[in-house]
Design an enzyme around this catalytic site. Structure first.
Site, PDB file in Angstrom:
ATOM      1  N   HIS A 139      23.158  -3.726  71.260  1.00 47.57           N
ATOM      2  CA  HIS A 139      22.215  -3.064  72.159  1.00 47.57           C
ATOM      3  C   HIS A 139      21.310  -2.160  71.339  1.00 47.57           C
ATOM      4  O   HIS A 139      21.782  -1.281  70.609  1.00 47.57           O
ATOM      5  CB  HIS A 139      22.983  -2.239  73.196  1.00 47.57           C
ATOM      6  CG  HIS A 139      22.109  -1.544  74.180  1.00 47.57           C
ATOM      7  ND1 HIS A 139      21.317  -2.211  75.079  1.00 47.57           N
ATOM      8  CD2 HIS A 139      21.893  -0.218  74.402  1.00 47.57           C
ATOM      9  CE1 HIS A 139      20.653  -1.343  75.818  1.00 47.57           C
ATOM     10  NE2 HIS A 139      20.993  -0.120  75.426  1.00 47.57           N
ATOM     11  N   LYS A 160      14.952   4.789  73.875  1.00 48.53           N
ATOM     12  CA  LYS A 160      14.662   3.804  72.831  1.00 48.53           C
ATOM     13  C   LYS A 160      13.396   2.996  73.165  1.00 48.53           C
ATOM     14  O   LYS A 160      12.519   2.820  72.314  1.00 48.53           O
ATOM     15  CB  LYS A 160      15.858   2.846  72.661  1.00 48.53           C
ATOM     16  CG  LYS A 160      17.144   3.534  72.260  1.00 48.53           C
ATOM     17  CD  LYS A 160      18.250   2.530  72.005  1.00 48.53           C
ATOM     18  CE  LYS A 160      18.648   1.769  73.263  1.00 48.53           C
ATOM     19  NZ  LYS A 160      19.217   2.644  74.317  1.00 48.53           N
ATOM     20  N   ASP A 178      16.187  -4.051  73.972  1.00 51.58           N
ATOM     21  CA  ASP A 178      17.454  -4.122  74.704  1.00 51.58           C
ATOM     22  C   ASP A 178      18.549  -4.876  73.949  1.00 51.58           C
ATOM     23  O   ASP A 178      19.603  -4.329  73.670  1.00 51.58           O
ATOM     24  CB  ASP A 178      17.254  -4.736  76.094  1.00 51.58           C
ATOM     25  CG  ASP A 178      18.469  -4.521  76.978  1.00 51.58           C
ATOM     26  OD1 ASP A 178      19.026  -3.406  76.950  1.00 51.58           O
ATOM     27  OD2 ASP A 178      18.877  -5.452  77.685  1.00 51.58           O
ATOM     28  N   ARG A 244      20.029  18.430  57.100  1.00 54.09           N
ATOM     29  CA  ARG A 244      18.664  18.949  57.050  1.00 54.09           C
ATOM     30  C   ARG A 244      17.975  18.663  55.718  1.00 54.09           C
ATOM     31  O   ARG A 244      16.782  18.918  55.577  1.00 54.09           O
ATOM     32  CB  ARG A 244      18.683  20.464  57.312  1.00 54.09           C
ATOM     33  CG  ARG A 244      19.296  20.815  58.660  1.00 54.09           C
ATOM     34  CD  ARG A 244      19.262  22.299  58.927  1.00 54.09           C
ATOM     35  NE  ARG A 244      17.895  22.810  59.033  1.00 54.09           N
ATOM     36  CZ  ARG A 244      17.606  24.088  59.301  1.00 54.09           C
ATOM     37  NH1 ARG A 244      18.591  24.966  59.478  1.00 54.09           N
ATOM     38  NH2 ARG A 244      16.351  24.482  59.369  1.00 54.09           N
TER      39      ARG A 244
END
Length: 314
Positions: A139, A160, A178, A244
């Site tokens: 997916h 998404k 999808d 980070r």
């Protein structure tokens, strides 16, 4: 085990069928490897893999021409008795009626091509490796961003498809929404594509199904794309520590192949399309030998050493 129909190979490679009496629809190919019968033409059939496509080039044909006719036909008869998927004659080598009849008798299609033996073999092996590659369905959304295949993953409804739509508006290309079918073409390459039924469609909650090819044009879609980078979208968690600097790459694994993965926390106001574009450009930069995180680390280390030296001198 995956298979591909011989009829599809004939159409893809534009092969001439010298035995139209044989129905190609039920013949399947299960191996990407092919074989040029050499020892078999001398009568040695130990360890012969009959599931491979057999290729006859100038060398094999010249060798058979030097045999007595009955002996040569007898060798071919024994060869075809192993029921291989097909025999392909390269360089437009003439297929005699006797050979054609033997193929019909044993149900082995005799095909022909004008291509040279080596180039034809390379092309067939490359194509079969893709068609017979191990595969899974996951997916997600796959887009081509600046030539890099970006696989966007995350829970259903996280955004998404919306990120993919924004990327399309920015001139990038959609591969699939999808459901992503992933094929392991080699130990280094994963190729993603869309199921036939959902190709070029995007589902947007509240709007419905959008036909990307019709709405944005053919330049906005692509049928296949290598998967170079994974972006995993997740809900922002205040308690979680996020990377980070990016000094160490994180990876996710598909079919035994590792792919660089970025976990992106989602908060209102974050532009996912710009993040995906930046991730793609940064990934390309790293492939070209420049790593911004390492460069910053070198500058900070150099500055600390410089300050330390100046402090000792003073």
């Amino acid at each position: 085990m995956y298979t591909v129909g011989l009829k599809k190979l004939v159409e893809k490679m534009a092969l001439e069928n010298c035995t139209p009496e044989i129905d190609l629809a039920g013949i399947k190919i299960s191996q990407a490897e092919i074989n040029r019968p050499a020892l078999q033409l001398t009568g040695f059939f130990d360890y012969f893999d009959s599931e491979r496509i057999q290729i006859i080039g100038n060398v094999e044909h010249a060798f058979m021409q030097k045999m007595e006719k009955d002996h040569g036909l007898g060798i071919l008869r024994k060869l075809m008795s192993f029921k291989m998927p097909c025999i392909v004659f390269c360089r437009n080598i003439e297929v005699s009626e006797e050979i054609r009849q033997i193929g019909i008798e044993y149900g082995v299609p005799i095909l022909r091509t004008a291509k040279s033996t080596s180039s034809f073999m390379a092309e067939v092996i490359r194509w079969l490796c893709v068609e017979l590659a191990p595969r899974i369905s996951i997916h997600g959304v796959l887009v081509d961003v600046y030539g890099e295949g970006i696989l966007i993953m995350g829970e259903s409804g996280i955004g998404k498809s919306e990120a993919a739509l924004e990327l399309l508006k920015r001139g990038h290309r959609l591969v699939t929404d999808d459901v992503v079918e992933i094929k392991k073409v080699s130990d280094d390459t994963l190729v993603g594509t869309a199921p036939d039924i959902t190709r070029h469609f995007i589902e947007l909650r509240g709007i419905g199904i959008v036909d990307v090819k019709t709405l944005f044009g053919v330049e906005s879609v692509k049928n296949t794309q290598s998967i170079d980078l994974v972006i995993n979208l997740e809900e922002w968690d205040r308690e979680k520590e996020y990377d980070r600097l990016g000094l160490e790459e994180q990876y996710t694994e598909f079919l035994g192949n590792k792919v660089v993965c970025h976990n992106i926390p989602i908060r209102p106001g974050r532009n996912l399309a710009i993040i995906c574009e930046t991730a793609a450009v940064n990934f390309r930069q790293k492939k070209m030998g420049y790593n911004a995180a390492q460069e910053l680390y070198k500058r900070v280390t150099s500055n600390l050493m410089k300050n330390s030296t100046e402090g000792e001198e003073s």
